[in-house]
Write a protein that holds these residues in place. Structure first.
Motif, PDB file in Angstrom:
ATOM      1  N   GLY A  67      53.415  32.850  27.146  1.00  0.00           N
ATOM      2  CA  GLY A  67      54.754  32.597  27.682  1.00  0.00           C
ATOM      3  C   GLY A  67      54.866  31.358  28.541  1.00  0.00           C
ATOM      4  N   GLY A  68      53.735  30.746  28.861  1.00  0.00           N
ATOM      5  CA  GLY A  68      53.779  29.506  29.625  1.00  0.00           C
ATOM      6  C   GLY A  68      53.710  29.683  31.129  1.00  0.00           C
ATOM      7  N   GLY A  69      53.806  30.924  31.620  1.00  0.00           N
ATOM      8  CA  GLY A  69      53.725  31.163  33.057  1.00  0.00           C
ATOM      9  C   GLY A  69      52.320  31.551  33.476  1.00  0.00           C
ATOM     10  N   SER A  70      52.102  31.657  34.780  1.00  0.00           N
ATOM     11  CA  SER A  70      50.800  32.071  35.296  1.00  0.00           C
ATOM     12  C   SER A  70      50.672  33.590  35.249  1.00  0.00           C
ATOM     13  N   TYR A  71      49.450  34.058  35.067  1.00  0.00           N
ATOM     14  CA  TYR A  71      49.206  35.503  35.140  1.00  0.00           C
ATOM     15  C   TYR A  71      47.812  35.744  35.701  1.00  0.00           C
ATOM     16  N   ALA A  72      47.583  36.972  36.143  1.00  0.00           N
ATOM     17  CA  ALA A  72      46.304  37.362  36.732  1.00  0.00           C
ATOM     18  C   ALA A  72      45.927  38.755  36.259  1.00  0.00           C
ATOM     19  N   LEU A  73      44.637  39.071  36.328  1.00  0.00           N
ATOM     20  CA  LEU A  73      44.138  40.396  35.959  1.00  0.00           C
ATOM     21  C   LEU A  73      43.462  41.051  37.157  1.00  0.00           C
ATOM     22  N   PHE A  74      43.686  42.355  37.298  1.00  0.00           N
ATOM     23  CA  PHE A  74      42.983  43.147  38.309  1.00  0.00           C
ATOM     24  C   PHE A  74      42.520  44.437  37.646  1.00  0.00           C
ATOM     25  N   GLY A  75      41.245  44.773  37.829  1.00  0.00           N
ATOM     26  CA  GLY A  75      40.743  46.042  37.312  1.00  0.00           C
ATOM     27  C   GLY A  75      39.780  46.660  38.298  1.00  0.00           C
ATOM     28  N   HIS A  76      39.858  47.980  38.459  1.00  0.00           N
ATOM     29  CA  HIS A  76      38.957  48.675  39.371  1.00  0.00           C
ATOM     30  C   HIS A  76      38.081  49.647  38.604  1.00  0.00           C
ATOM     31  N   SER A  77      36.757  49.595  38.846  1.00  0.00           N
ATOM     32  CA  SER A  77      35.791  50.491  38.236  1.00  0.00           C
ATOM     33  C   SER A  77      35.862  50.379  36.708  1.00  0.00           C
ATOM     34  N   MET A  78      36.251  51.412  35.989  1.00  0.00           N
ATOM     35  CA  MET A  78      36.402  51.286  34.541  1.00  0.00           C
ATOM     36  C   MET A  78      37.369  50.151  34.201  1.00  0.00           C
ATOM     37  N   GLY A  79      38.412  49.988  35.013  1.00  0.00           N
ATOM     38  CA  GLY A  79      39.375  48.911  34.786  1.00  0.00           C
ATOM     39  C   GLY A  79      38.737  47.542  34.909  1.00  0.00           C
ATOM     40  N   SER A  80      37.718  47.428  35.750  1.00  0.00           N
ATOM     41  CA  SER A  80      36.975  46.182  35.884  1.00  0.00           C
ATOM     42  C   SER A  80      36.215  45.877  34.596  1.00  0.00           C
ATOM     43  N   MET A  81      35.605  46.899  34.025  1.00  0.00           N
ATOM     44  CA  MET A  81      34.901  46.759  32.754  1.00  0.00           C
ATOM     45  C   MET A  81      35.857  46.311  31.649  1.00  0.00           C
ATOM     46  N   LEU A  82      37.025  46.937  31.601  1.00  0.00           N
ATOM     47  CA  LEU A  82      38.017  46.576  30.579  1.00  0.00           C
ATOM     48  C   LEU A  82      38.561  45.174  30.791  1.00  0.00           C
ATOM     49  N   ALA A  83      38.771  44.802  32.057  1.00  0.00           N
ATOM     50  CA  ALA A  83      39.278  43.458  32.354  1.00  0.00           C
ATOM     51  C   ALA A  83      38.271  42.399  31.926  1.00  0.00           C
ATOM     52  N   TYR A  84      36.993  42.656  32.171  1.00  0.00           N
ATOM     53  CA  TYR A  84      35.946  41.717  31.770  1.00  0.00           C
ATOM     54  C   TYR A  84      35.946  41.527  30.248  1.00  0.00           C
TER      55      TYR A  84
END
Length: 237
Positions: A67-84
């Protein structure tokens, strides 16, 4: 405006991050990802493996990346694994990578894999004892069998994802990671410093008071870090 995608821990839903909405800076658009099989997606089949989960999450993030805009990812525990894993999937598709990536409450992939345990295969009582050691389970849930019967399949499915996850040897990600940890979190395997091997741009390591669920115990400080980091991201037009 920057979009922040948040991926939940095992047993969690999009609801665990929605309380951040009123605390994040007005320039940050919060999108808590809802995983299959819980919350608004209750009844949908659970993911069979991490790759399936990533493929399900990709369209959500891809839209922001293109979309051309900035974005960020945050994941905790299992969410960290998925974000990676999501970061690698985005790179493999030559998608624009996030302006900031926060991996929280989980050790570097090789450390967690070397000491991984398949607790999802344990009988209910033993499985729940293991989960309770992490904290984060309400007394109400443990006292109501009907709620527990509803929640157990979600927990088992998520711990299966974590327990059967095998990281692939790949080049370091071409970005800088922000690694969050709890000072009293005994569940994290290895040193958080070892995340340095996975990011060509290095890592910022931020420690908070508390155990595995420091993101709730120290919510104000965690949100303050997100606000400080994300409001400093240059706006894209």
């Amino acid at each position: 405006m920057i979009t922040l995608f948040c991926l939940p821990y095992a047993g969690g839903s999009a609801q665990v991050y929605k309380r951040w909405a009123g605390k994040l800076h007005s320039s940050i658009r919060l999108i808590p990802a809802e995983l299959a099989g819980r919350g608004s997606r209750m009844g949908q089949p659970f993911y069979r493996n991490t790759a399936e989960a990533v493929q399900d999450l990709l369209p959500l993030v891809r839209q922001a990346a293109l979309g051309g805009g900035s974005y960020a990812l945050f994941g905790h525990s299992m969410g960290s694994m998925l974000a990676y894993e999501l970061l690698h999937a985005l790179r493999e598709e030559s998608m624009p990578l996030p302006a900031a990536s926060f991996l929280s409450g989980r050790g570097a992939p090789h450390s967690e894999y070397e000491q991984g345990r398949r607790i999802h295969e344990l009988p209910d009582a033993e499985f729940l004892d293991e989960v309770k050691q992490l904290g984060g389970m309400s007394a109400e849930l443990l006292q109501h069998r009907e709620l527990l019967d509803l929640f157990l399949p979600i927990l088992r499915a998520d711990f299966k994802l974590v327990g059967e996850y095998e990281p692939k040897p790949r080049k370091p990600l071409p970005l800088r990671l922000t690694i969050l940890g709890g000072k009293e979190d005994s569940t994290v395997k290895g040193s958080l410093v070892e995340w340095e091997y996975y990011a060509a741009g290095g890592c910022d390591r931020v420690l908070f008071d508390g155990g595995h669920f420091f993101i709730h115990e120290q919510e104000s400080d965690v949100v303050a870090l997100l606000n400080k980091t994300l409001t400093a991201v240059p706006a894209l037009i």
